[in-house]
Scaffold this motif. Structure first.
Motif, PDB file in Angstrom:
ATOM      1  N   LYS A  65      67.994  33.367  28.272  1.00 50.23           N
ATOM      2  CA  LYS A  65      68.856  34.548  28.293  1.00 50.23           C
ATOM      3  C   LYS A  65      69.156  35.018  26.867  1.00 50.23           C
ATOM      4  O   LYS A  65      69.249  34.212  25.943  1.00 50.23           O
ATOM      5  CB  LYS A  65      70.166  34.228  29.011  1.00 50.23           C
ATOM      6  CG  LYS A  65      70.017  33.918  30.492  1.00 50.23           C
ATOM      7  CD  LYS A  65      71.364  33.563  31.101  1.00 50.23           C
ATOM      8  CE  LYS A  65      71.233  33.221  32.579  1.00 50.23           C
ATOM      9  NZ  LYS A  65      72.534  32.842  33.175  1.00 50.23           N
ATOM     10  N   PHE A  66      69.348  36.314  26.734  1.00 46.49           N
ATOM     11  CA  PHE A  66      69.652  36.886  25.425  1.00 46.49           C
ATOM     12  C   PHE A  66      70.904  36.243  24.840  1.00 46.49           C
ATOM     13  O   PHE A  66      70.955  35.916  23.652  1.00 46.49           O
ATOM     14  CB  PHE A  66      69.857  38.403  25.532  1.00 46.49           C
ATOM     15  CG  PHE A  66      70.167  39.054  24.219  1.00 46.49           C
ATOM     16  CD1 PHE A  66      69.161  39.558  23.417  1.00 46.49           C
ATOM     17  CD2 PHE A  66      71.474  39.152  23.759  1.00 46.49           C
ATOM     18  CE1 PHE A  66      69.444  40.140  22.187  1.00 46.49           C
ATOM     19  CE2 PHE A  66      71.767  39.733  22.537  1.00 46.49           C
ATOM     20  CZ  PHE A  66      70.746  40.223  21.751  1.00 46.49           C
ATOM     21  N   ALA A  67      71.945  36.070  25.673  1.00 42.22           N
ATOM     22  CA  ALA A  67      73.216  35.508  25.189  1.00 42.22           C
ATOM     23  C   ALA A  67      73.021  34.114  24.612  1.00 42.22           C
ATOM     24  O   ALA A  67      73.661  33.745  23.618  1.00 42.22           O
ATOM     25  CB  ALA A  67      74.239  35.474  26.328  1.00 42.22           C
ATOM     26  N   THR A  68      72.123  33.326  25.200  1.00 41.56           N
ATOM     27  CA  THR A  68      71.847  31.975  24.705  1.00 41.56           C
ATOM     28  C   THR A  68      71.206  32.030  23.327  1.00 41.56           C
ATOM     29  O   THR A  68      71.586  31.296  22.406  1.00 41.56           O
ATOM     30  CB  THR A  68      70.923  31.226  25.682  1.00 41.56           C
ATOM     31  OG1 THR A  68      71.546  31.180  26.967  1.00 41.56           O
ATOM     32  CG2 THR A  68      70.637  29.824  25.187  1.00 41.56           C
ATOM     33  N   VAL A  69      70.222  32.918  23.172  1.00 39.96           N
ATOM     34  CA  VAL A  69      69.552  33.084  21.880  1.00 39.96           C
ATOM     35  C   VAL A  69      70.543  33.579  20.831  1.00 39.96           C
ATOM     36  O   VAL A  69      70.523  33.145  19.674  1.00 39.96           O
ATOM     37  CB  VAL A  69      68.374  34.071  21.995  1.00 39.96           C
ATOM     38  CG1 VAL A  69      67.675  34.232  20.652  1.00 39.96           C
ATOM     39  CG2 VAL A  69      67.387  33.592  23.042  1.00 39.96           C
ATOM     40  N   ALA A 110      66.867  38.358  30.335  1.00 40.40           N
ATOM     41  CA  ALA A 110      65.840  37.518  29.698  1.00 40.40           C
ATOM     42  C   ALA A 110      65.459  38.152  28.362  1.00 40.40           C
ATOM     43  O   ALA A 110      65.143  39.341  28.294  1.00 40.40           O
ATOM     44  CB  ALA A 110      64.618  37.414  30.592  1.00 40.40           C
ATOM     45  N   VAL A 111      65.515  37.368  27.303  1.00 36.03           N
ATOM     46  CA  VAL A 111      65.279  37.931  25.980  1.00 36.03           C
ATOM     47  C   VAL A 111      63.860  38.478  25.844  1.00 36.03           C
ATOM     48  O   VAL A 111      63.623  39.452  25.111  1.00 36.03           O
ATOM     49  CB  VAL A 111      65.582  36.884  24.880  1.00 36.03           C
ATOM     50  CG1 VAL A 111      64.551  35.780  24.868  1.00 36.03           C
ATOM     51  CG2 VAL A 111      65.679  37.540  23.516  1.00 36.03           C
ATOM     52  N   ASP A 112      62.890  37.871  26.577  1.00 36.65           N
ATOM     53  CA  ASP A 112      61.514  38.359  26.460  1.00 36.65           C
ATOM     54  C   ASP A 112      61.234  39.543  27.383  1.00 36.65           C
ATOM     55  O   ASP A 112      60.115  40.042  27.434  1.00 36.65           O
ATOM     56  CB  ASP A 112      60.514  37.228  26.719  1.00 36.65           C
ATOM     57  CG  ASP A 112      60.598  36.682  28.128  1.00 36.65           C
ATOM     58  OD1 ASP A 112      61.580  36.983  28.828  1.00 36.65           O
ATOM     59  OD2 ASP A 112      59.676  35.945  28.522  1.00 36.65           O
ATOM     60  N   GLY A 113      62.272  39.991  28.096  1.00 38.71           N
ATOM     61  CA  GLY A 113      62.105  41.153  28.962  1.00 38.71           C
ATOM     62  C   GLY A 113      62.645  42.432  28.349  1.00 38.71           C
ATOM     63  O   GLY A 113      62.607  43.497  28.967  1.00 38.71           O
ATOM     64  N   ILE A 114      63.162  42.341  27.116  1.00 35.80           N
ATOM     65  CA  ILE A 114      63.731  43.513  26.441  1.00 35.80           C
ATOM     66  C   ILE A 114      62.610  44.350  25.839  1.00 35.80           C
ATOM     67  O   ILE A 114      61.768  43.846  25.085  1.00 35.80           O
ATOM     68  CB  ILE A 114      64.730  43.072  25.360  1.00 35.80           C
ATOM     69  CG1 ILE A 114      65.906  42.341  26.017  1.00 35.80           C
ATOM     70  CG2 ILE A 114      65.234  44.265  24.562  1.00 35.80           C
ATOM     71  CD1 ILE A 114      66.853  41.687  25.042  1.00 35.80           C
ATOM     72  N   LEU A 176      66.034  39.175  16.908  1.00 38.23           N
ATOM     73  CA  LEU A 176      64.820  39.169  17.728  1.00 38.23           C
ATOM     74  C   LEU A 176      63.663  38.459  17.022  1.00 38.23           C
ATOM     75  O   LEU A 176      62.836  37.804  17.673  1.00 38.23           O
ATOM     76  CB  LEU A 176      64.433  40.602  18.090  1.00 38.23           C
ATOM     77  CG  LEU A 176      65.413  41.305  19.055  1.00 38.23           C
ATOM     78  CD1 LEU A 176      65.020  42.761  19.254  1.00 38.23           C
ATOM     79  CD2 LEU A 176      65.467  40.582  20.399  1.00 38.23           C
ATOM     80  N   ARG A 177      63.605  38.559  15.709  1.00 37.21           N
ATOM     81  CA  ARG A 177      62.577  37.814  14.970  1.00 37.21           C
ATOM     82  C   ARG A 177      62.843  36.312  15.074  1.00 37.21           C
ATOM     83  O   ARG A 177      61.902  35.514  15.159  1.00 37.21           O
ATOM     84  CB  ARG A 177      62.569  38.250  13.502  1.00 37.21           C
ATOM     85  CG  ARG A 177      61.896  39.603  13.283  1.00 37.21           C
ATOM     86  CD  ARG A 177      61.959  40.019  11.834  1.00 37.21           C
ATOM     87  NE  ARG A 177      61.225  41.263  11.608  1.00 37.21           N
ATOM     88  CZ  ARG A 177      61.259  41.948  10.478  1.00 37.21           C
ATOM     89  NH1 ARG A 177      61.994  41.515   9.455  1.00 37.21           N
ATOM     90  NH2 ARG A 177      60.565  43.062  10.342  1.00 37.21           N
ATOM     91  N   PHE A 178      64.125  35.933  15.044  1.00 37.03           N
ATOM     92  CA  PHE A 178      64.495  34.536  15.244  1.00 37.03           C
ATOM     93  C   PHE A 178      64.028  34.066  16.621  1.00 37.03           C
ATOM     94  O   PHE A 178      63.470  32.972  16.760  1.00 37.03           O
ATOM     95  CB  PHE A 178      66.011  34.385  15.112  1.00 37.03           C
ATOM     96  CG  PHE A 178      66.548  33.064  15.587  1.00 37.03           C
ATOM     97  CD1 PHE A 178      66.453  31.929  14.792  1.00 37.03           C
ATOM     98  CD2 PHE A 178      67.151  32.953  16.837  1.00 37.03           C
ATOM     99  CE1 PHE A 178      66.944  30.699  15.235  1.00 37.03           C
ATOM    100  CE2 PHE A 178      67.641  31.731  17.286  1.00 37.03           C
ATOM    101  CZ  PHE A 178      67.538  30.604  16.480  1.00 37.03           C
ATOM    102  N   ALA A 179      64.231  34.914  17.647  1.00 32.40           N
ATOM    103  CA  ALA A 179      63.805  34.580  19.009  1.00 32.40           C
ATOM    104  C   ALA A 179      62.287  34.378  19.066  1.00 32.40           C
ATOM    105  O   ALA A 179      61.791  33.477  19.755  1.00 32.40           O
ATOM    106  CB  ALA A 179      64.239  35.679  19.974  1.00 32.40           C
TER     107      ALA A 179
END
Length: 416
Positions: A65-69, A110-114, A176-179
């Motif tokens: 999840k985005f919040a987790t990242v 989901a962070v990879d769904g953005i 997002l680069r960190f992700a």
């Protein structure tokens, strides 16, 4: 046929779970959110092959999840601040921006769904946040200080400035680069974030005549008050102005200046002014530097030494602040007293109506040094900035320097 996963139920629950291992990422357990064993088997198969596909493509086996990242990124920022790798101010502001705006919008997605489209929608949402969005009715912002929660009032409900939009876009791009580096997003699938470029606006400064008027008024205000406390405050303000104008220090650098940072001052105090020489060691913007001030700043350090000695009841030590209150504490700000002085001179704003601040003395210093012919590269080093910044923000000064070249003698031959 043996399946590469196992179904199981936890004690006290009728819902099915799946567990399987992915090479290099260990065992994964996931709720299948169903009590039907046949349905659970289908979902388990799908979960395993999705996880395997992600792992084969360099991603984490499970969706994050985005919040987790975001919280992981905040923890990284805090570690960098502790190691001195990131500005302390950034370490204080970034977490609040990330949690209020980034997590406030993307949350549990989901962070990879953005996608690019999602980022564009976020940017519009952020612009409207305080006017018509979630913040329009917010009167106070809570935050933690020294382990306890306090709050500050929201004074303006407006669209963020271009500069703020730019800074926040850079921060989102960093997140997002960190992700991507953590394997939560494929580098090639990372959404594009356009960073809005704020227009280059000349800094509010002073002309030489305006600065002369300011200093004359400042001195007159010191002598024309019978109140010792007010007289002392005005003397400190005058010294602040002179040091800022003849060193080019940033306000944050001035605030953090200790007597141990005025290199060579203590050894030269008893010498004639012409034989004295000092260097300043300052900290700001996450960096430190030693630079050469103009000689005209020296007498103001003498005034501050005398006032500090009076406030402390002893000679200042290297760890004592240069700008000290009557209580012997570090002076927090001269904002109010400077505004009063500027108003008294009719110099609160420049010719464009832009309000002057303590930062204006740094711009005055840079402008005057350019006018005096100081090399831009050397000046940039001395002021802790880049020559590109000076080229961008002091174009009007450079134009003045080139005035003789812009007035050549034309040789025009009249035709009959």
């Amino acid at each position: 046929m043996t399946e590469p996963f196992q179904l199981f139920q936890r004690a006290g629950s009728s819902k099915w779970w799946v567990r399987f291992s992915i090479k290099g990422q260990g065992q994964i357990r996931k709720s299948l959110d169903t009590t039907d064993q046949s349905e659970a088997h289908q979902r388990a198969r799908k979960a395993f092959y999705e996880a395997s596909y992600r792992a084969e493509n360099g991603l984490t086996a499970t969706v994050v999840k985005f919040a987790t990242v975001a919280e992981e990124f905040i923890a990284k920022i805090e570690r960098e601040v502790k190691r001195g790798e990131r500005n302390v101010a950034q370490g204080q502001k970034a977490p609040a921006i990330i949690r209020r705006y980034f997590v406030g919008y993307f949350g549990d997605r989901a962070v990879d769904g953005i996608t690019d489209r999602d980022v564009s929608a976020y940017i519009e949402w952020r612009k409207d946040y305080w006017t018509t969005g979630p913040g329009k009715d917010v009167a106070f912002i809570p935050y933690m200080r020294d382990g306890r929660q306090i709050r500050r009032p929201v004074t303006k409900h407006e669209v963020p400035s271009l500069s703020r939009q730019r800074n926040e876009s850079v921060l989102l791009r960093q997140l997002l680069r960190f992700a991507a580096r953590q394997g939560y997003i494929k580098q090639t699938a990372m959404p594009e974030i356009e960073v809005t470029k704020a227009p280059d606006v000349p800094r509010p400064s002073f002309t030489a005549d305006e600065f002369a008027k300011l200093t004359q008024t400042s001195l007159a205000r010191i002598t024309n008050t019978p109140n010792d406390r007010v007289q002392r405050d005005r003397a400190i303000l005058h010294a602040y102005i002179m040091i800022a104008a003849f060193t080019g220090c940033r306000p944050t650098e001035m605030k953090g200046l200790n007597w141990g940072d005025v290199l060579g001052y203590r050894d030269g105090r008893e010498k004639p002014l012409a034989e004295r020489d000092i260097r300043l060691r300052v900290r700001g913007k996450g960096k430190s530097r030693i630079f050469v001030p103009l000689e005209a700043a020296l007498p103001s350090f003498d005034i501050l030494w005398m006032l500090a000695k009076s406030a402390l009841g002893r000679e200042p030590t290297d760890s004592d602040p240069v700008f000290v209150s009557t209580q012997g504490k570090r002076l927090d700000s001269v904002k109010r007293s400077l505004s009063e002085l500027l108003s008294a001179c009719g110099l609160l704003t420049d010719h464009r109506g832009v309000r002057r601040t303590s930062y204006s003395f740094r711009h005055f210093y840079i402008s005057q040094q350019l006018m005096a012919g100081v090399d831009i590269f050397i000046l940039a080093q001395n002021t802790g900035t880049s020559s590109d910044m000076i080229h961008r923000f002091y174009a009007d000064v450079k134009l003045e320097l080139m005035k003789d070249h812009l007035r050549p003698e034309w040789k025009i031959h009249a035709t009959v």
